[in-house]
Design a protein around this motif. Structure first.
Motif, PDB file in Angstrom:
ATOM      1  N   TRP A 140      -8.300   3.575  -2.330  1.00 46.67           N
ATOM      2  CA  TRP A 140      -8.363   2.562  -1.312  1.00 46.67           C
ATOM      3  C   TRP A 140      -7.618   1.429  -1.872  1.00 46.67           C
ATOM      4  O   TRP A 140      -7.691   0.320  -0.903  1.00 46.67           O
ATOM      5  CB  TRP A 140      -9.654   2.316  -0.448  1.00 46.67           C
ATOM      6  N   MET A 141      -7.158   0.967  -3.020  1.00 47.30           N
ATOM      7  CA  MET A 141      -6.529  -0.129  -3.578  1.00 47.30           C
ATOM      8  C   MET A 141      -5.414  -0.428  -2.671  1.00 47.30           C
ATOM      9  O   MET A 141      -5.216  -1.601  -2.372  1.00 47.30           O
ATOM     10  CB  MET A 141      -6.290  -0.092  -4.833  1.00 47.30           C
ATOM     11  N   PRO A 142      -4.515   0.551  -2.239  1.00 47.28           N
ATOM     12  CA  PRO A 142      -3.437  -0.038  -1.382  1.00 47.28           C
ATOM     13  C   PRO A 142      -3.784  -0.623  -0.124  1.00 47.28           C
ATOM     14  O   PRO A 142      -2.793  -1.606   0.142  1.00 47.28           O
ATOM     15  CB  PRO A 142      -2.679   1.354  -1.152  1.00 47.28           C
ATOM     16  N   LEU A 143      -4.905  -0.503   0.269  1.00 43.95           N
ATOM     17  CA  LEU A 143      -5.283  -1.323   1.600  1.00 43.95           C
ATOM     18  C   LEU A 143      -5.251  -2.778   1.218  1.00 43.95           C
ATOM     19  O   LEU A 143      -4.879  -3.599   1.761  1.00 43.95           O
ATOM     20  CB  LEU A 143      -6.575  -0.686   2.115  1.00 43.95           C
ATOM     21  N   CYS A 148      -3.120  -8.453   0.885  1.00 42.63           N
ATOM     22  CA  CYS A 148      -2.313  -9.360   0.109  1.00 42.63           C
ATOM     23  C   CYS A 148      -0.952  -9.761   0.300  1.00 42.63           C
ATOM     24  O   CYS A 148      -0.505 -10.813   0.474  1.00 42.63           O
ATOM     25  CB  CYS A 148      -2.590  -9.044  -1.192  1.00 42.63           C
ATOM     26  N   PHE A 149      -0.102  -8.601   0.406  1.00 41.02           N
ATOM     27  CA  PHE A 149       1.362  -8.959   1.103  1.00 41.02           C
ATOM     28  C   PHE A 149       1.379  -9.695   2.435  1.00 41.02           C
ATOM     29  O   PHE A 149       2.089 -10.390   2.631  1.00 41.02           O
ATOM     30  CB  PHE A 149       1.891  -7.596   1.019  1.00 41.02           C
ATOM     31  N   THR A 159      -1.147  -9.445  -7.071  1.00 40.41           N
ATOM     32  CA  THR A 159      -1.908  -8.442  -7.124  1.00 40.41           C
ATOM     33  C   THR A 159      -1.589  -7.304  -7.519  1.00 40.41           C
ATOM     34  O   THR A 159      -1.982  -6.518  -8.557  1.00 40.41           O
ATOM     35  CB  THR A 159      -2.708  -8.405  -5.523  1.00 40.41           C
ATOM     36  N   VAL A 160      -0.540  -6.672  -7.272  1.00 44.73           N
ATOM     37  CA  VAL A 160       0.178  -5.252  -7.785  1.00 44.73           C
ATOM     38  C   VAL A 160       0.428  -5.502  -9.069  1.00 44.73           C
ATOM     39  O   VAL A 160       0.036  -4.724 -10.054  1.00 44.73           O
ATOM     40  CB  VAL A 160       1.337  -4.947  -6.979  1.00 44.73           C
ATOM     41  N   ARG A 281     -12.010  -8.123  -5.000  1.00 45.14           N
ATOM     42  CA  ARG A 281     -12.445  -6.663  -4.719  1.00 45.14           C
ATOM     43  C   ARG A 281     -11.385  -5.526  -4.822  1.00 45.14           C
ATOM     44  O   ARG A 281     -11.765  -4.247  -5.339  1.00 45.14           O
ATOM     45  CB  ARG A 281     -12.528  -6.974  -2.956  1.00 45.14           C
ATOM     46  N   ALA A 282     -10.029  -5.920  -4.916  1.00 47.01           N
ATOM     47  CA  ALA A 282      -9.020  -4.807  -4.866  1.00 47.01           C
ATOM     48  C   ALA A 282      -9.220  -4.384  -6.489  1.00 47.01           C
ATOM     49  O   ALA A 282      -8.834  -3.089  -6.652  1.00 47.01           O
ATOM     50  CB  ALA A 282      -7.741  -5.431  -4.853  1.00 47.01           C
TER      51      ALA A 282
END
Length: 590
Positions: A140-143, A148-149, A159-160, A281-282
């Motif tokens: 679920w990290m892409p969420l 963030c984007f 973040t990425v 959280r990410a």
């Protein structure tokens, strides 16, 4: 990772609904994890500029409600993971127990015999820990990256980039810890081997002054184990420290980037705080995975070993219930190799016995007598040939069903912790007391048992602690006779018996023959031949002679050219007897 065995795949399939629930619960949780970020965003950009107390109260109540749901779902996810572990355990524990029992028969070292059980415990314990929850959050990290984007492209890129850095740290940690982890496991097994051998032979070590030598071997193995564990802990600790520092630096960097964007008028103050919380959280799943990487590797290795163990162990096949054998035992071209070996110690042995016959197997030490009888009762697999009960090969019998028709007394009689009655009854639930006492009478030990403190209900320690060697052997004989089996196989049953025990053994063999059973006895004393009518001599794993007892004995004496080699009938353990090489095969141990 190697492909899982069919049983492991089936066990996972039985958890399909729980796994779906786990995925749904993790998705809902990761949506709820956004509560803190959006709460701070709304506080900074909406509540503070408006100075609205009702809006603040409503927002706080909404946040509290969402936190309550989050807490409930966290608890639910933990329960689901725990239940998945228990379901896997319930599906696999029969196969694991079968592997534990068959391990020593397959040549597994005693120190490694418990490894399948430890692997199963490791997998189940892993599922009940914190590492699986982190792994469930990783997809679920892409969420979080997407949000963030949405805050600002530069924040999304930062973040990425941080996530990629932590992934790189994880991969490096994996590469660096796999080798030390494997080495630590190998040294741990070696230490266990030395420990088990020392405990098993404690009397020899103490009596012969060998304790110091084995202590040195144990200390060496223990030192190598500690060093390997230390290397693995150092690598895991270093990667965790680097990961923690990188995460903190990244959060500070995102705060600075947010401040820069606010200064340039490209973002709001609330974005600064929200993006910092969202970044934490990410990256939390990655951080938790790195912190628990040692457990992840251990669980993965346990899963692979468990799959290999189950794949190698033959699955229990469900056979139709067959009628009890009543006519014959037929051995056809049997060849057997010892556990873990490839050299045949029994070669092309063939004979047949009809109901009511008894066969004595004799031969010099190491000729393969015990290997042969262990194969006849299904303990060792056959390399070639077939063993038939009536017209049915042994592999076609259901294991438990086959066991009811077989009585087996090994060389080393080992009783189990439990009562005398339970041991004789083979721990059969609700066994008939009359049948237990009848088996004891046939073994000539009924009166001795009744003289014990609680009679048949006397509790025995593991291995039959508290009984003499002869008593253990006769209780083992009663266990073999319980249930009136068709095939009775006795491997040197009179090794620890006195004259009374020899007489009871002879009478037991005669009673089995009288009711139409088949008896095979490995003999090294002439007294064991009193109740048999056939005799088979093995030399170097091959049949040297087979026929009636009198004919085989005449053949042996004829080959020697002298009657002086006859074994003394009064030979007893501890009382040396003078005998000559031609008949030595009747007095040597198997």
């Amino acid at each position: 990772m190697k492909p899982a065995s069919v049983e492991l795949s089936a066990a996972l399939a039985s958890c399909r609904s729980a796994l779906v629930s786990l995925i749904v619960t993790s998705g809902l949780l990761n949506v709820l994890y956004l509560t803190a970020s959006f709460f701070m965003l709304l506080i900074s950009d909406r509540i503070l500029p408006s100075r609205s107390v009702p809006s603040l109260v409503g927002l706080v109540l909404l946040a509290l409600m969402l936190y309550a749901f989050q807490s409930a779902l966290e608890a639910l996810r933990g329960r689901i993971l725990s239940r998945i572990g228990n379901v896997l355990d319930e599906c696999l524990n029969p196969r694991v127990f079968d592997a534990l029992v068959r391990g020593p028969l397959d040549g597994t070292a005693p120190a490694n015999s418990q490894m399948p059980l430890r692997d199963l415990d490791q997998v189940r314990g892993f599922l009940g820990g914190s590492a699986p929850t982190a792994l469930c959050d990783l997809p679920w990290m892409p969420l979080y990256f997407s949000i963030c984007f949405l805050f600002h492209p530069l924040i999304g890129v930062a973040t990425v980039s941080g996530a990629l850095l932590l992934v790189l740290i994880t991969l490096v940690a994996d590469r660096l810890t796999r080798g030390p982890s494997q080495v630590a496991m190998e040294h741990g097994q070696r230490r266990s081997t030395v420990t088990e051998a020392s405990c098993r032979n404690a009397d020899v070590l103490i009596a012969m002054g060998m304790q110091g030598h084995f202590a040195a071997r144990w200390e060496e193995a223990h030192h190598h184990y500690l060093m390997a564990q230390q290397r693995m802990t150092d690598v895991a600790g270093a990667s965790s420290a680097v990961s923690k520092a990188a995460r903190m630096a990244l959060q500070s960097g995102v705060l600075a980037l947010g401040a820069y964007l606010v200064i340039r008028g490209q973002s709001s103050p609330g974005i600064i705080i929200a993006s910092s919380i969202l970044l934490g959280r990410a990256l939390a799943p990655l951080d938790a995975t790195i912190a628990n990487w040692k457990g992840v590797i251990a669980a993965q290795q346990s899963w692979i070993r468990l799959a290999d163990t189950i794949r190698k162990a033959p699955a229990v096949r469900h056979m139709p219930v067959l009628p009890a054998p009543t006519r014959m035992l037929k051995v056809e071209g049997v060849s057997v190799a010892p556990p873990g070996g490839t050299r045949l110690t029994v070669k092309e042995v063939s004979f047949s016995l009809k109901a009511g016959q008894a066969l004595a197997i004799t031969g010099p030490s190491g000729s393969g007598k015990s290997t042969l009888v262990r194969a006849l009762v299904g303990i060792l697999p056959l390399n070639r040939g077939t063993v038939w009960l009536d017209a049915v090969p042994i592999p076609q019998w259901q294991a438990a069903d086959f066991g009811r028709h077989v009585g087996y007394l090994p060389q080393e009689v080992s009783l189990f912790a439990g009562t005398v009655a339970e041991n004789i009854a083979r721990f059969t639930p609700n066994a008939d007391r009359a049948g237990i006492e009848e088996a004891a009478r046939q073994a000539g030990i009924h009166e001795l048992i009744e003289r014990l403190p609680q009679g048949y209900d006397t509790a025995l320690g593991e291995g039959g602690t508290g009984l003499s060697g002869g008593q253990r052997q006769r209780i083992g004989l009663a266990r073999a006779l319980f249930g009136s089996p068709f095939l009775l196989v006795l491997d040197e049953p009179n090794a620890n018996l006195d004259g009374e025990g020899d007489a009871a053994l002879t009478q037991a063999i005669l009673s089995v023959r009288a009711r139409g059973g088949v008896v095979i006895i490995v003999a090294h004393r002439i007294s064991a031949l009193a109740a048999v009518d056939l005799m088979l001599t093995i030399e170097a794993g091959q049949v040297a002679a087979f026929g009636t007892k009198d004919a085989v004995l005449r053949n042996i004496r004829g080959r020697s050219g002298s009657e002086a080699g006859a074994v003394r009938a009064d030979a007893r353990p501890g009382r040396p007897s003078v005998s000559h090489p031609p008949i030595q095969i009747l007095k040597e141990s198997a």
